[in-house]
Design a protein around this motif. Structure first.
Motif, PDB file in Angstrom:
ATOM      1  N   SER A 300       0.838  -1.210   0.000  1.00  0.00           N
ATOM      2  CA  SER A 300       0.000   0.000   0.000  1.00  0.00           C
ATOM      3  C   SER A 300       0.867   1.252   0.000  1.00  0.00           C
ATOM      4  O   SER A 300       0.571   2.226  -0.703  1.00  0.00           O
ATOM      5  CB  SER A 300      -0.934  -0.004   1.217  1.00  0.00           C
ATOM      6  OG  SER A 300      -1.829  -1.086   1.177  1.00  0.00           O
ATOM      7  N   GLY A 303       2.128   2.241  -3.367  1.00  0.00           N
ATOM      8  CA  GLY A 303       1.150   2.659  -4.358  1.00  0.00           C
ATOM      9  C   GLY A 303       0.418   1.535  -5.055  1.00  0.00           C
ATOM     10  O   GLY A 303      -0.302   1.765  -6.021  1.00  0.00           O
ATOM     11  N   THR A 306      -5.057   0.547  -2.472  1.00  0.00           N
ATOM     12  CA  THR A 306      -5.712   1.705  -1.866  1.00  0.00           C
ATOM     13  C   THR A 306      -6.475   1.258  -0.635  1.00  0.00           C
ATOM     14  O   THR A 306      -7.460   0.516  -0.746  1.00  0.00           O
ATOM     15  CB  THR A 306      -6.697   2.364  -2.854  1.00  0.00           C
ATOM     16  OG1 THR A 306      -6.001   2.708  -4.051  1.00  0.00           O
ATOM     17  CG2 THR A 306      -7.313   3.617  -2.244  1.00  0.00           C
ATOM     18  N   PHE A 321      -2.392   6.955  -2.235  1.00  0.00           N
ATOM     19  CA  PHE A 321      -2.454   5.500  -2.360  1.00  0.00           C
ATOM     20  C   PHE A 321      -2.954   5.110  -3.739  1.00  0.00           C
ATOM     21  O   PHE A 321      -3.595   5.903  -4.433  1.00  0.00           O
ATOM     22  CB  PHE A 321      -3.386   4.908  -1.291  1.00  0.00           C
ATOM     23  CG  PHE A 321      -2.848   5.017   0.108  1.00  0.00           C
ATOM     24  CD1 PHE A 321      -1.719   4.299   0.483  1.00  0.00           C
ATOM     25  CD2 PHE A 321      -3.459   5.836   1.048  1.00  0.00           C
ATOM     26  CE1 PHE A 321      -1.220   4.393   1.776  1.00  0.00           C
ATOM     27  CE2 PHE A 321      -2.972   5.925   2.341  1.00  0.00           C
ATOM     28  CZ  PHE A 321      -1.840   5.211   2.703  1.00  0.00           C
ATOM     29  N   ALA A 327       3.693   7.538  -5.713  1.00  0.00           N
ATOM     30  CA  ALA A 327       4.546   7.050  -4.625  1.00  0.00           C
ATOM     31  C   ALA A 327       6.015   7.277  -4.955  1.00  0.00           C
ATOM     32  O   ALA A 327       6.806   7.703  -4.093  1.00  0.00           O
ATOM     33  CB  ALA A 327       4.272   5.568  -4.373  1.00  0.00           C
TER      34      ALA A 327
END
Length: 497
Positions: A300, A303, A306, A321, A327
């Motif tokens: 998570s 990325g 979610t 996320f 990310a």
């Protein structure tokens, strides 16, 4: 002593250079519940695939009721001997219970058409015989997990099998459902059914099993009556060390080091209400069994998922996320769990693979300088000690250890603020493992926050602290210097109270 219902002797299985099972042994007596335990990678799954006829052993033999196992191609003979109920259901959710019970063997009436009346009647008879209280006409997808499992058990028993492998059957059940499952298991045992019970929750072994077999490092370690094996001895057999052995000195991160990652109340299908902090230069480990949620939690932050609830901040800024690129821009780098499927582009060179996350640094206006790219890749190759002919060599030519170093090199190329490592040393040789862990150490010394998920205790030994997840929740925290048996006890859900 009665003839064993199932017996495996000296079973070995290799996949190329990887030894999945070297000395697999198992003796299961009729009517017992026999536990098979061991840490991830101990060889349990390989032994189960051999016991259920999905693959043949390279060495050794399997016997049922004193007779050799059927030929691998005789699927009907195997179905009459054994069945496995997996953590993930193998029933077809859109079909009814009756249709699932008799899939591919439906009773046929006049004209060669399926007799639906006979199908429902025979299904009701099977369910009644084994005391499974489920409507034969119910859609299987509408059943509770525990009822789906009982349908799978009933289906196996209807073939004539009396040996049922239960692979992590309680992973998706709550305490009340687990107790109901155990009650049904005991009743089936009294009817002559034998179980092989695989669980990461060792307390369950003591509740429902009479005998336990331990595998470690692809070998048989011991078989003993559960009543005669104290929990500490069982954990020691799995860990391979006595309680007095092995402590590791570790220089902890400074107590006043600023927090870099701050997660609050993270919740998803795989984990629940997770609070987590990682300081600058701190290495935090996430441990747990395969269904603990540890991998999904780490992914998570990179990325890949979610969460349905909660927030996370990286260096004070809210972390997005479900967006890998976001990310990366935020300063998160990841070594994913599977280097072949997620970590490498096999048709590209080592240079391409190591630099793909930093192409914006190697040119302007979308044009990439080949010389800068080659030079940057060469630096990473030297830094990670990747044994290669050079950046232009295809990554598919590399050994497992060097391929994993390429994945690590790409993660480090972006000078991340947070480095997420998922099983970073899986399937690599001892020398490559030490090299990879040294890079993890160097990253933390440079101030990078490191989150490492691993089934390997040697990976977690380098951590400032290790959080243990069980069924999606953090249940324990171990500071540096823990003993193996302490961590394994937490992972396996052993209550020492």
């Amino acid at each position: 002593m009665s003839t064993p219902l199932v017996e495996a002797r000296g079973v070995a299985k290799r996949y190329g250079p990887t030894v999945a099972l070297q000395d697999g042994r198992l003796t299961v007596l009729p009517g017992e519940s026999h536990a098979l335990v061991g840490r991830n990678g101990a060889g349990k799954s390989t032994l189960v695939t051999i016991l259920t006829g999905l693959q043949a052993p390279d060495e050794g033999e399997v016997r049922f009721d004193g007779e050799p196992a059927p030929a691998l191609t005789d699927r009907d003979a195997w179905r009459r001997k054994v069945a496995c109920v997996y953590q993930k259901p193998t029933v077809v959710p859109e079909l009814t219970v009756a249709e699932n019970l008799f899939i591919n063997r439906q009773p046929v009436g006049r004209g060669g058409f399926i007799s639906w009346r006979r199908l429902r009647a025979e299904a009701a008879q099977v369910l009644d015989t084994w005391d499974v209280h489920v409507d034969p006409q119910a859609r299987t997808a509408d059943l509770k997990v525990e009822d789906r499992q009982m349908v799978e058990i009933a289906r196996a028993l209807s073939f004539g099998a009396r040996f049922i492998v239960l692979d992590e059957p309680t992973a998706q059940l709550d305490n009340r459902e687990i107790e109901r499952l155990f009650t049904r298991m005991r009743a089936l045992q009294e009817s002559g059914v034998t179980f092989l019970f695989i669980s990461h929750h060792l307390q369950e072994v003591y509740e429902v099993c009479q005998t336990v077999t331990v595998l470690r490092d692809a070998r048989w370690i011991t078989t003993a009556p559960v009543a005669e094996l104290p929990r500490t001895a069982l954990v020691e057999a799995m860990a391979g060390e006595s309680i007095a052995e092995r402590t590791v000195t570790h220089q902890p991160v400074a107590a006043d080091a600023p927090v870099l990652l701050d997660a609050r109340g993270l919740t998803s299908d795989a984990y629940e209400d997770i609070d987590l902090t990682v300081r600058h230069g701190e290495v935090v480990g996430l441990a747990g069994s395969s269904g603990s949620g540890k991998i999904e939690l780490a992914e998570s932050f990179a990325g890949l998922h979610t969460p349905t609830g909660g927030t996370a901040r990286l260096d004070g800024e809210r972390l997005s996320f479900g967006d890998v690129q976001a990310a990366l821009r935020a300063g998160v780098a990841c070594v994913p769990r599977d280097r072949h499927e997620q970590g490498l582009v096999s048709g590209m060179t080592i240079g391409d693979n190591t630099t793909m996350s930093v192409l914006n640094r190697l040119g302007r206006y979308g044009f990439i300088s080949a010389a800068r790219k080659r030079g940057f890749a060469a630096e990473l190759i030297e830094r990670l000690d990747i044994h290669t002919e050079g950046p232009e060599q295809p990554v598919s030519d590399l050994s497992g250890g060097n391929a994993q170093k390429v994945v690590m090199a790409r993660a480090l190329a972006s000078d991340p603020r947070l480095l997420v490592l998922i099983n970073p040393t899986a399937g690599v040789d001892v020398k490559s493992k030490e090299s990879l862990l040294s890079r993890m150490d160097s990253a933390s010394e440079d101030g990078t926050a490191v989150l490492v998920v691993s089934d390997e205790l040697d990976d977690l030994r380098r951590c400032d602290r290790v959080l243990v997840l069980f069924h999606g929740r953090v249940v324990a925290e171990h500071p540096a210097g823990w003993h193996d048996h302490e961590l394994i006890a937490s992972i396996e859900g052993v209550d020492h109270g």
